[in-house]
Scaffold this active site. Sequence first.
Site, PDB file in Angstrom:
ATOM      1  N   SER A 263      13.607  39.175  26.921  1.00 19.17           N
ATOM      2  CA  SER A 263      13.247  40.179  25.925  1.00 19.17           C
ATOM      3  C   SER A 263      14.521  40.603  25.211  1.00 19.17           C
ATOM      4  O   SER A 263      15.618  40.264  25.623  1.00 19.17           O
ATOM      5  CB  SER A 263      12.618  41.383  26.618  1.00 19.17           C
ATOM      6  OG  SER A 263      13.580  41.953  27.495  1.00 19.17           O
ATOM      7  N   LYS A 264      14.325  41.372  24.163  1.00 21.50           N
ATOM      8  CA  LYS A 264      15.463  41.863  23.397  1.00 21.50           C
ATOM      9  C   LYS A 264      16.387  42.689  24.301  1.00 21.50           C
ATOM     10  O   LYS A 264      17.604  42.539  24.282  1.00 21.50           O
ATOM     11  CB  LYS A 264      14.912  42.747  22.280  1.00 21.50           C
ATOM     12  CG  LYS A 264      15.759  42.688  21.044  1.00 21.50           C
ATOM     13  CD  LYS A 264      15.046  43.372  19.916  1.00 21.50           C
ATOM     14  CE  LYS A 264      16.103  43.828  18.940  1.00 21.50           C
ATOM     15  NZ  LYS A 264      15.622  44.524  17.802  1.00 21.50           N
ATOM     16  N   ARG A 265      15.752  43.540  25.121  1.00 18.42           N
ATOM     17  CA  ARG A 265      16.525  44.416  25.991  1.00 18.42           C
ATOM     18  C   ARG A 265      17.307  43.598  27.024  1.00 18.42           C
ATOM     19  O   ARG A 265      18.494  43.799  27.224  1.00 18.42           O
ATOM     20  CB  ARG A 265      15.585  45.410  26.697  1.00 18.42           C
ATOM     21  CG  ARG A 265      16.283  46.446  27.538  1.00 18.42           C
ATOM     22  CD  ARG A 265      15.270  47.369  28.209  1.00 18.42           C
ATOM     23  NE  ARG A 265      14.268  46.636  28.976  1.00 18.42           N
ATOM     24  CZ  ARG A 265      14.467  46.184  30.216  1.00 18.42           C
ATOM     25  NH1 ARG A 265      15.603  46.397  30.828  1.00 18.42           N
ATOM     26  NH2 ARG A 265      13.518  45.524  30.847  1.00 18.42           N
TER      27      ARG A 265
END
Length: 496
Positions: A263-265
């Site tokens: 994910s982006k995180r």
Amino acid sequence: MEAPVRVRFAPSPTGFLHIGGLRTALYNYLFARSHTGGKFILRIEDTDQSRYVEEAEDDILRSLEWCGIVVDEGPDNPGEVGPYRQSERKELYNKYGKELIESGHAYYAFDTTEELDQMRERLQKSGNPSPKYDAITRQSMKNSLTLPQDEVTKRLEAGEEYVIRLKVPRRETIRFEDLIRGHVSFESKGLDDQVLIKSDGMPTYHLANVVDDYLMKITHVIRGEEWLSSTPKHILLYSAFGWEPPQMAHLPLIMSPTGGKLSKRKAEEEGIPVNTKDYIKHHYEPEALVNFLAYLGWSPGDDSEIHSLNELTRLFTLDRVSKGGAVFNHKKLMWYNEQYLREQSNKVLANRLREIAGKEKITLPDDDYLEKAIELLKERVSKVDELLSMGSFFFDDPKEYDPNALKKWKEDSPVLVKEYRSKIDKLSDEEFEAVKLKSLLEEVINANGVGFGKLMMPLRIAVTGQGFGPDLFASMELLGKETVLRRIDNTLHELG
Ligand code: GLU
């Protein structure tokens, strides 16, 4: 004869092109190029106006170009099946939506938001955890299947808001062959009556995607695994229209090194840039990113690792794409980057470095000196801009000492450095060369009965300000006697 291969990359311009999207584009491109006459098409899926981002399309084009991925047909170089932006094809989708109503595969629905909410609430209360607008529920809702024909006409004529929904069969197993996953099947009872045309007249992704893949004569749909669950709806649409669906291939998810989807995180936590533009900005080698992404879910089936985009187009086949998630190993990417960096001549790197330095308002020495410095640094850096940071001492006296390196500046350091200084001071400019500088250092450590590092470390700190870097003696030779002595004197003065 089989129709020529036509594949498409169909991004929604909702933000910057991320690496997952870039990999999808790359695989489509490789697949097109691996077939004679194959075409790679770019289609901008911009029907969701609420998520539209102005600069996204430019970013997509720039990213593909940076990687060397050439678009055969797209908004900027249309072929015969344009326009290539869905927002410019709006009328078309309405026509196909109506066609489905006429053939009994879709219907008008007039339910208000409140009515839909009530329906969901009612079903939840009666123990249905995921209420849907489906074959059962549609019977108690306000749509052209339940209302009398004249009322439907009246509502339409009065300009009342409506959506067009797909009439999903109640009990049907939807099957298709995925070129990567093999046999896939879904039960229609898990699907809702997908909205095809929204109340603003815009199509949803599903309708626009299917209509365009058909009209653009797409032969293979190659896209990320996250779209797999949409495919049964698409298969239903193809059969409702009476069209032959394209072949499907769903690419494995990109996974984080610590597990789970990248994910982006997670990417941020791992220090992995998410958007292609960040790879451009941070001076990655495009060939390295391409090579790395090609191997993120695919391999040629031997030990070879380094392949140019051109070579990849000859090697790529869908049957060697893996089903399981592909872990994004940033270290591996850096390894690729190093390989492609080292292939470049010092002259080319010098020019690139000048460009980077120019932007940062750093002045670099003349070409001869710069290329020699690059030669010494090249084997030790992973990215071109690190030539500037690691090599900063070649271009200017160090302004500060690396605090970690400073720990190696010990009590006996000044005496040893001083002794060495007086030896190299006696060398003429011509004699000031690596071999000689090294043998003088050996003389000093032998005379004092200390290890190599005892003098080497403090000397490196004095000359470069750093704890590691390129060969110190060769670096000193390039810096020249005057500079080296000046730096040693400064350091002795500052550190005692
Ligand atoms: N517009 C979709 C996306 O943003 C396309 C998915 C597909 O390839 O069908 O990825």
